[in-house]
Design a protein around this motif. Structure first.
Motif, mmCIF file in Angstrom:
data_model
loop_
_atom_site.group_PDB
_atom_site.id
_atom_site.type_symbol
_atom_site.label_atom_id
_atom_site.label_comp_id
_atom_site.label_asym_id
_atom_site.label_seq_id
_atom_site.Cartn_x
_atom_site.Cartn_y
_atom_site.Cartn_z
ATOM 1 N N GLU A 193 0.834 -1.205 0.000
ATOM 2 C CA GLU A 193 0.000 0.000 0.000
ATOM 3 C C GLU A 193 0.870 1.256 0.000
ATOM 4 O O GLU A 193 1.827 1.377 0.771
ATOM 5 C CB GLU A 193 -0.890 -0.010 1.240
ATOM 6 C CG GLU A 193 -1.746 1.225 1.397
ATOM 7 C CD GLU A 193 -2.620 1.155 2.629
ATOM 8 O OE1 GLU A 193 -3.674 0.495 2.572
ATOM 9 O OE2 GLU A 193 -2.232 1.731 3.672
ATOM 10 N N THR A 194 0.520 2.185 -0.891
ATOM 11 C CA THR A 194 1.266 3.438 -1.024
ATOM 12 C C THR A 194 0.282 4.593 -1.150
ATOM 13 O O THR A 194 -0.678 4.507 -1.918
ATOM 14 C CB THR A 194 2.151 3.417 -2.289
ATOM 15 O OG1 THR A 194 2.998 2.269 -2.245
ATOM 16 C CG2 THR A 194 3.005 4.670 -2.382
ATOM 17 N N VAL A 195 0.516 5.649 -0.389
ATOM 18 C CA VAL A 195 -0.271 6.883 -0.502
ATOM 19 C C VAL A 195 0.717 8.037 -0.563
ATOM 20 O O VAL A 195 1.524 8.210 0.358
ATOM 21 C CB VAL A 195 -1.229 7.074 0.684
ATOM 22 C CG1 VAL A 195 -1.978 8.399 0.553
ATOM 23 C CG2 VAL A 195 -2.210 5.912 0.780
ATOM 24 N N ARG A 196 0.658 8.808 -1.653
ATOM 25 C CA ARG A 196 1.575 9.950 -1.785
ATOM 26 C C ARG A 196 0.828 11.149 -2.343
ATOM 27 O O ARG A 196 0.151 11.053 -3.362
ATOM 28 C CB ARG A 196 2.745 9.592 -2.688
ATOM 29 C CG ARG A 196 3.717 10.762 -2.898
ATOM 30 C CD ARG A 196 5.097 10.304 -3.196
ATOM 31 N NE ARG A 196 5.999 11.407 -3.441
ATOM 32 C CZ ARG A 196 7.318 11.292 -3.506
ATOM 33 N NH1 ARG A 196 7.882 10.107 -3.328
ATOM 34 N NH2 ARG A 196 8.087 12.329 -3.756
ATOM 35 N N ARG A 197 0.990 12.281 -1.661
ATOM 36 C CA ARG A 197 0.331 13.521 -2.065
ATOM 37 C C ARG A 197 1.369 14.569 -2.418
ATOM 38 O O ARG A 197 2.385 14.714 -1.739
ATOM 39 C CB ARG A 197 -0.567 14.037 -0.937
ATOM 40 C CG ARG A 197 -1.243 15.379 -1.227
ATOM 41 C CD ARG A 197 -2.251 15.735 -0.130
ATOM 42 N NE ARG A 197 -1.643 15.773 1.177
ATOM 43 C CZ ARG A 197 -1.011 16.835 1.688
ATOM 44 N NH1 ARG A 197 -0.899 17.943 0.977
ATOM 45 N NH2 ARG A 197 -0.501 16.796 2.895
ATOM 46 N N GLY A 198 1.108 15.316 -3.483
ATOM 47 C CA GLY A 198 1.994 16.396 -3.873
ATOM 48 C C GLY A 198 1.485 17.068 -5.127
ATOM 49 O O GLY A 198 0.474 16.645 -5.707
ATOM 50 N N PRO A 199 2.171 18.126 -5.579
ATOM 51 C CA PRO A 199 1.795 18.742 -6.851
ATOM 52 C C PRO A 199 1.788 17.712 -7.972
ATOM 53 O O PRO A 199 2.587 16.757 -7.958
ATOM 54 C CB PRO A 199 2.886 19.799 -7.060
ATOM 55 C CG PRO A 199 3.394 20.101 -5.692
ATOM 56 C CD PRO A 199 3.307 18.808 -4.939
ATOM 57 N N VAL A 200 0.906 17.894 -8.938
ATOM 58 C CA VAL A 200 0.762 16.897 -10.008
ATOM 59 C C VAL A 200 2.100 16.615 -10.674
ATOM 60 O O VAL A 200 2.458 15.451 -10.918
ATOM 61 C CB VAL A 200 -0.274 17.378 -11.050
ATOM 62 C CG1 VAL A 200 -0.330 16.409 -12.226
ATOM 63 C CG2 VAL A 200 -1.661 17.501 -10.416
ATOM 64 N N ALA A 201 2.872 17.661 -10.992
ATOM 65 C CA ALA A 201 4.156 17.464 -11.669
ATOM 66 C C ALA A 201 5.126 16.661 -10.816
ATOM 67 O O ALA A 201 5.891 15.834 -11.328
ATOM 68 C CB ALA A 201 4.768 18.821 -12.033
ATOM 69 N N GLU A 202 5.078 16.857 -9.497
ATOM 70 C CA GLU A 202 5.958 16.110 -8.595
ATOM 71 C C GLU A 202 5.570 14.635 -8.545
ATOM 72 O O GLU A 202 6.437 13.742 -8.572
ATOM 73 C CB GLU A 202 5.882 16.725 -7.199
ATOM 74 C CG GLU A 202 6.743 16.038 -6.160
ATOM 75 C CD GLU A 202 6.543 16.650 -4.790
ATOM 76 O OE1 GLU A 202 6.033 15.953 -3.880
ATOM 77 O OE2 GLU A 202 6.875 17.834 -4.626
ATOM 78 N N VAL A 203 4.273 14.373 -8.452
ATOM 79 C CA VAL A 203 3.809 12.974 -8.459
ATOM 80 C C VAL A 203 4.160 12.313 -9.789
ATOM 81 O O VAL A 203 4.573 11.147 -9.834
ATOM 82 C CB VAL A 203 2.296 12.906 -8.184
ATOM 83 C CG1 VAL A 203 1.785 11.472 -8.315
ATOM 84 C CG2 VAL A 203 1.982 13.451 -6.794
#
Length: 284
Positions: free
Chosen positions: A202-212
């Motif tokens: 399981e992975t959850v990562r939040r950030g600016p679209v370009a960073e993701v």
């Protein structure tokens, strides 16, 4: 405690949520129903057979998927009307959320057969709960079209949405979706990528679209498994596509602000108040 379906006077269809990964997420009520019904309509009987074996039960499985649901529904409804009991499940999670089943549910309702939800796991709600995005209002787009103009229209809606928006995406298309979305949104626009929810990786990562995007591009493991993308609301600069911004300017040249907002809302499907607020900035 749930009354056994076969005690219902004219049969009963249960819409049963199953785990999206962790087997312990199934409810006791769901297991009880799956044990008691006369049959279970399953999206993929081979997949569901494995789940039933893990649960230690052996219901009669009947195939019911996108390609045969319309033809199968009358027979299943007739069985229920004759007093049998049945359950509807999908491969994982809550049926009808980007899965087949609504035709069967409608046919049951039209025939006077009782339909009862057995709530439980849902990738949609699990992702929303951990995304760190506003959740008082949200839009679910399901799986975007694979290619062409239809996919481009969905991307435009994602870019313009003034509420948190959730999509499912196939692992082999997630990189191309992010590459297409990144240029359409403001640099600060955030996205949360949720992968393999409730499972080992399981992975959850939040950030600016370009960073993701760069993270997914650099780590091919993030292009595997079950994916849910949660895009935060658009700032005003993202509310309209370039073509609709041009239309907005043209409308303001001919109409009062409130009328222009109403016409633009009818054209785009966006909320009139959000468009009114946007047009105020253009008008000024």
């Amino acid at each position: 405690m749930t009354r056994p379906c076969h005690d219902a006077e004219a049969g009963c269809l249960y819409v049963v949520s199953t785990p999206i990964g962790n087997l312990d997420d199934i409810s006791r009520r769901a297991i009880q129903v799956l044990q008691e019904v006369d049959w279970v309509a399953a999206e993929d009987t081979r997949h569901s057979q494995g789940l039933m074996q893990q649960l230690g039960i052996s219901p009669r499985l009947i195939s019911c998927h996108d390609h045969n649901e319309q033809q199968r529904a009358p027979d299943l409804v007739a069985r229920l009307a004759d007093g049998e009991s049945g359950a509807l499940i999908s491969d994982a999670g809550t049926p009808l959320v980007s899965d087949p089943g609504y035709r069967l549910v409608r046919a049951c309702q039209d025939a006077g057969v009782t339909v009862v939800p057995i709530p439980g796991a849902s990738a949609l709600l699990a992702a929303l709960a951990v995304a760190g995005q506003p959740s008082d209002r949200f839009l679910f787009e399901g799986f975007p079209p694979a290619k062409g103009a239809a996919r481009e229209r969905v991307l435009e809606r994602l870019a313009a949405a003034d509420v948190t928006t959730i999509v499912y995406e196939a692992p082999h298309r997630v990189l191309s979706l992010l590459e297409a979305l990144a240029p359409k949104v403001a640099p600060e626009r955030e996205l949360t990528l949720c992968r393999e929810l409730t499972k080992r990786f399981e992975t959850v990562r939040r950030g600016p679209v370009a960073e993701v995007l760069e993270w997914v591009r650099a780590d091919k493991d993030q292009q595997r498994g079950e994916l849910v993308l949660v895009l935060g609301p658009a700032p005003q600069s993202d509310l309209l596509s370039e073509r609709d911004r041009a239309l907005a300017r043209a409308l303001l040249e001919e109409l009062p602000l409130s009328r222009a907002a109403r016409v633009l809302a009818a054209h785009t499907g966006l909320k009139r108040q959000a468009l009114y607020n946007y047009l105020e900035t253009v008008d000024s």
